[in-house]
Design an enzyme around this catalytic site. Sequence first.
Site, mmCIF file in Angstrom:
data_model
loop_
_atom_site.group_PDB
_atom_site.id
_atom_site.type_symbol
_atom_site.label_atom_id
_atom_site.label_comp_id
_atom_site.label_asym_id
_atom_site.label_seq_id
_atom_site.Cartn_x
_atom_site.Cartn_y
_atom_site.Cartn_z
ATOM 1 N N GLU A 38 -1.406 -4.894 -65.361
ATOM 2 C CA GLU A 38 -0.218 -5.474 -65.989
ATOM 3 C C GLU A 38 -0.396 -5.709 -67.483
ATOM 4 O O GLU A 38 0.396 -6.395 -68.100
ATOM 5 C CB GLU A 38 0.188 -6.775 -65.278
ATOM 6 C CG GLU A 38 -0.908 -7.802 -65.147
ATOM 7 C CD GLU A 38 -0.462 -9.077 -64.443
ATOM 8 O OE1 GLU A 38 0.739 -9.279 -64.231
ATOM 9 O OE2 GLU A 38 -1.349 -9.886 -64.122
ATOM 10 N N CYS B 283 3.758 -4.526 -57.562
ATOM 11 C CA CYS B 283 4.330 -5.793 -57.101
ATOM 12 C C CYS B 283 5.257 -6.399 -58.156
ATOM 13 O O CYS B 283 5.781 -7.484 -57.965
ATOM 14 C CB CYS B 283 3.240 -6.776 -56.709
ATOM 15 S SG CYS B 283 2.089 -7.101 -58.054
ATOM 16 N N ARG C 67 8.814 -11.781 -72.147
ATOM 17 C CA ARG C 67 9.692 -11.446 -71.020
ATOM 18 C C ARG C 67 10.852 -12.416 -70.827
ATOM 19 O O ARG C 67 11.790 -12.121 -70.077
ATOM 20 C CB ARG C 67 8.866 -11.305 -69.732
ATOM 21 C CG ARG C 67 8.149 -12.553 -69.282
ATOM 22 C CD ARG C 67 7.036 -12.227 -68.291
ATOM 23 N NE ARG C 67 7.403 -12.501 -66.909
ATOM 24 C CZ ARG C 67 6.572 -12.394 -65.879
ATOM 25 N NH1 ARG C 67 5.337 -11.961 -66.050
ATOM 26 N NH2 ARG C 67 6.966 -12.672 -64.670
ATOM 27 N N HIS D 105 10.090 -16.642 -64.246
ATOM 28 C CA HIS D 105 9.798 -17.099 -62.886
ATOM 29 C C HIS D 105 10.988 -17.771 -62.219
ATOM 30 O O HIS D 105 11.120 -17.738 -61.005
ATOM 31 C CB HIS D 105 8.517 -17.926 -62.870
ATOM 32 C CG HIS D 105 7.332 -17.048 -63.102
ATOM 33 N ND1 HIS D 105 6.781 -16.891 -64.351
ATOM 34 C CD2 HIS D 105 6.673 -16.203 -62.278
ATOM 35 C CE1 HIS D 105 5.802 -16.000 -64.273
ATOM 36 N NE2 HIS D 105 5.716 -15.567 -63.030
ATOM 37 N N ARG E 226 -3.201 -13.211 -54.725
ATOM 38 C CA ARG E 226 -3.531 -13.166 -56.152
ATOM 39 C C ARG E 226 -4.130 -14.502 -56.556
ATOM 40 O O ARG E 226 -3.551 -15.554 -56.264
ATOM 41 C CB ARG E 226 -2.279 -12.893 -56.983
ATOM 42 C CG ARG E 226 -2.608 -12.926 -58.470
ATOM 43 C CD ARG E 226 -1.433 -12.561 -59.308
ATOM 44 N NE ARG E 226 -0.453 -13.639 -59.401
ATOM 45 C CZ ARG E 226 0.687 -13.522 -60.051
ATOM 46 N NH1 ARG E 226 1.017 -12.379 -60.621
ATOM 47 N NH2 ARG E 226 1.531 -14.531 -60.116
ATOM 48 N N ARG F 115 1.699 -15.267 -54.773
ATOM 49 C CA ARG F 115 1.518 -15.951 -56.061
ATOM 50 C C ARG F 115 0.987 -17.359 -55.788
ATOM 51 O O ARG F 115 1.768 -18.290 -55.582
ATOM 52 C CB ARG F 115 2.852 -16.057 -56.811
ATOM 53 C CG ARG F 115 3.373 -14.754 -57.397
ATOM 54 C CD ARG F 115 4.630 -15.018 -58.242
ATOM 55 N NE ARG F 115 4.999 -13.887 -59.059
ATOM 56 C CZ ARG F 115 5.880 -12.943 -58.716
ATOM 57 N NH1 ARG F 115 6.471 -12.995 -57.553
ATOM 58 N NH2 ARG F 115 6.158 -11.953 -59.539
ATOM 59 N N ASN G 73 6.327 -6.585 -64.496
ATOM 60 C CA ASN G 73 6.956 -7.657 -65.280
ATOM 61 C C ASN G 73 6.142 -7.911 -66.545
ATOM 62 O O ASN G 73 6.687 -8.031 -67.643
ATOM 63 C CB ASN G 73 7.019 -8.960 -64.472
ATOM 64 C CG ASN G 73 7.648 -8.752 -63.116
ATOM 65 O OD1 ASN G 73 8.335 -7.770 -62.907
ATOM 66 N ND2 ASN G 73 7.397 -9.658 -62.193
ATOM 67 N N ASP G 74 4.828 -8.002 -66.358
ATOM 68 C CA ASP G 74 3.973 -8.207 -67.521
ATOM 69 C C ASP G 74 3.645 -6.891 -68.212
ATOM 70 O O ASP G 74 3.539 -6.848 -69.442
ATOM 71 C CB ASP G 74 2.677 -8.919 -67.106
ATOM 72 C CG ASP G 74 2.887 -10.421 -67.017
ATOM 73 O OD1 ASP G 74 3.508 -10.969 -67.940
ATOM 74 O OD2 ASP G 74 2.464 -11.027 -66.023
HETATM 75 C C1 PEP Z 1 4.068 -8.901 -62.823
HETATM 76 O O1 PEP Z 1 3.669 -9.264 -63.934
HETATM 77 O O2 PEP Z 1 4.726 -7.847 -62.628
HETATM 78 C C2 PEP Z 1 3.802 -9.732 -61.638
HETATM 79 C C3 PEP Z 1 4.084 -9.315 -60.426
HETATM 80 O O3 PEP Z 1 3.284 -10.977 -61.849
HETATM 81 P P1 PEP Z 1 4.120 -12.253 -62.374
HETATM 82 O O4 PEP Z 1 5.573 -11.872 -62.375
HETATM 83 O O5 PEP Z 1 3.818 -13.364 -61.428
HETATM 84 O O6 PEP Z 1 3.553 -12.447 -63.724
HETATM 85 MG MG MG Z 2 2.177 -10.813 -64.048
#
Ligand code: PEP
Ligand code: MG
Length: 567
Positions: A428, A499, A462, A186, A329, A293, A451-452
């Site tokens: 995700e 996203c 990650r 993040h 979200r 977010r 990302n997840d």
């Molecule tokens: C993701 O996981 O791709 C996502 C957009 O959510 P975050 O990065 O906030 O976990």
């Molecule tokens: Mg995520």
Amino acid sequence: MYEGIAASGGIGIGTICVIAEHKLSYDTHKVSDIESEQKRFEEAISRFKEDTSAMAEDVKKRIGPKEAAILEGHLIMISDPAMSGEMGKKIAEGQCAEAAVEDVCNMYIDMFLGMDDELMKLRASDVADIKDSLLKLLLGIEEVDISKVPQGTILVAKDLTPSQTSKIVKENVAGIITEIGGKTSHSAILARALELPAVLSVPGATTLVKDGDTAIVDGSEGKVYVNPDEDTLSGYRTKREDYIRKQAELKNYLGKETVTADGVSLELFCNIGTPKDAKKAVECDGEGIGLFRTEFLFMDNDHMPTEEEQFAAYKEAAVTLGGKPVIIRTLDIGGDKAIPYLNMKKEDNPFLGYRAVRYCLGNRDSYMIQLRAIVRASAFGKVKIMVPLVTCVEEMRAVKEMVETIKADLDSEGVAYDKDIEVGCMMETAAASLIADILAKEADFFSIGTNDLTQYTMSVDRGNSDVAYLYSTFQPAVLRSIKHIIECGRNAGIPVGMCGEAAADPLMIPLLISFGLTEFSVNPALVLGARCVISKWSKAEADSLADKVMTLETEGEIQILLKEYEK
Ligand code: PEP
Ligand code: MG
């Protein structure tokens, strides 16, 4: 030259400021000279008061009175003779000042934590803050105030927490270097939102540099140069100018439609963390919000935001977007995002633990408040609800049931809302991907969180640099998963967006066009870059490249092929 993860593009040249992590350890000893120990303690207390009131003033001006009130609360607590008086008493009995502060603060922390009232429980984290500050003063540890670093600073830290990153004044920071964290941690996402070059996961970064060193942060290539020679420096000055010029050229895409070379219209939305970012999304020409977010609303607070506070934030985003979609979200905490006042348990595997929808469904009273605030905000724009970290269809059903209850309540109260408000599912997790056909029947839309999805498909944390070599959206397993999710969504007739950070990756975009993704949600700063890349690809060209890519067996081969065709 040191290498790390290229987490946020651009080139920063500036002066190092190391944000050191300090151990607050000391020897517990009996003091013989009680008078001078009392004096040391009193000096620390008055310095604490001075610093805290100066900080409160600054926060009041820069952020707002609500935020300053937390610091003012600290001042009131330490000025209470019960607290400092108790510390003084322990020193008079021969305890050293550090131990006296620690003992008394711990006693208050335990007392507040033991209370039933949530507001009282919050006081525990305030006392913990006071304890840390007093111990640092007594131990002579100088803390860097990130919000006050001078212009041209390159911040170097073991890690920057999201709340530290949010203290950054963009104009003063030239770049970021950390020892841990990955492209989608993040802090990396916030660095990109601030358009600050960042190289993360540079092993031992905090020990490789010292305050005052000159450094170059190449956030596009993941390289760091410390005290570079004149040739390197001037080469990078030119590179920085090129980068800035290219960014300026992208301005030609402002106000243009997002359309492929053969005329297929796509949606290009933005990811935001606060309602203020919604303004930025509009300025950057985002066509909607694909991911709000909401956890930042909770993290930047000393208490659980009330329904009215949340409603005001969601309404502000909806109104700012003037009828364009705003996908909100619901709370995604846990993982690497903690909220002190929620006193969540420390977990061995936070990314596999009590996170996102799992936490929300386990705390339905507060989830109801958030969902109600979102549904109410839907009267002011095209608001949609999105559920994070779904792994089974029961979770979607449970959230939808709660939304239906809220709608019925609002009907009976005569409160306006959008009766057709959509509830979408974040895709995700590996589980969600495998049951995408089932989830597609329950969701109004999908949004792929790469990302997840990458983390959970590849079984790699990650943010862990040791396994970062496996963390790639171009892994055949992840690409198959993305393609499968899009197919399932299309078969069920629901829109599929993305996203995760991959939606803005120039190498990924042709694949997504080919797979049939219709909505790309990216950092506001990356809207024009993504629009430019989309405009260069026709569906037929993208299909032929994707066909080749999907026959390849390794991530390395896939990256090579995609780079060969990059436009
Ligand atoms: C993701 O996981 O791709 C996502 C957009 O959510 P975050 O990065 O906030 O976990
Ligand atoms: Mg995520």
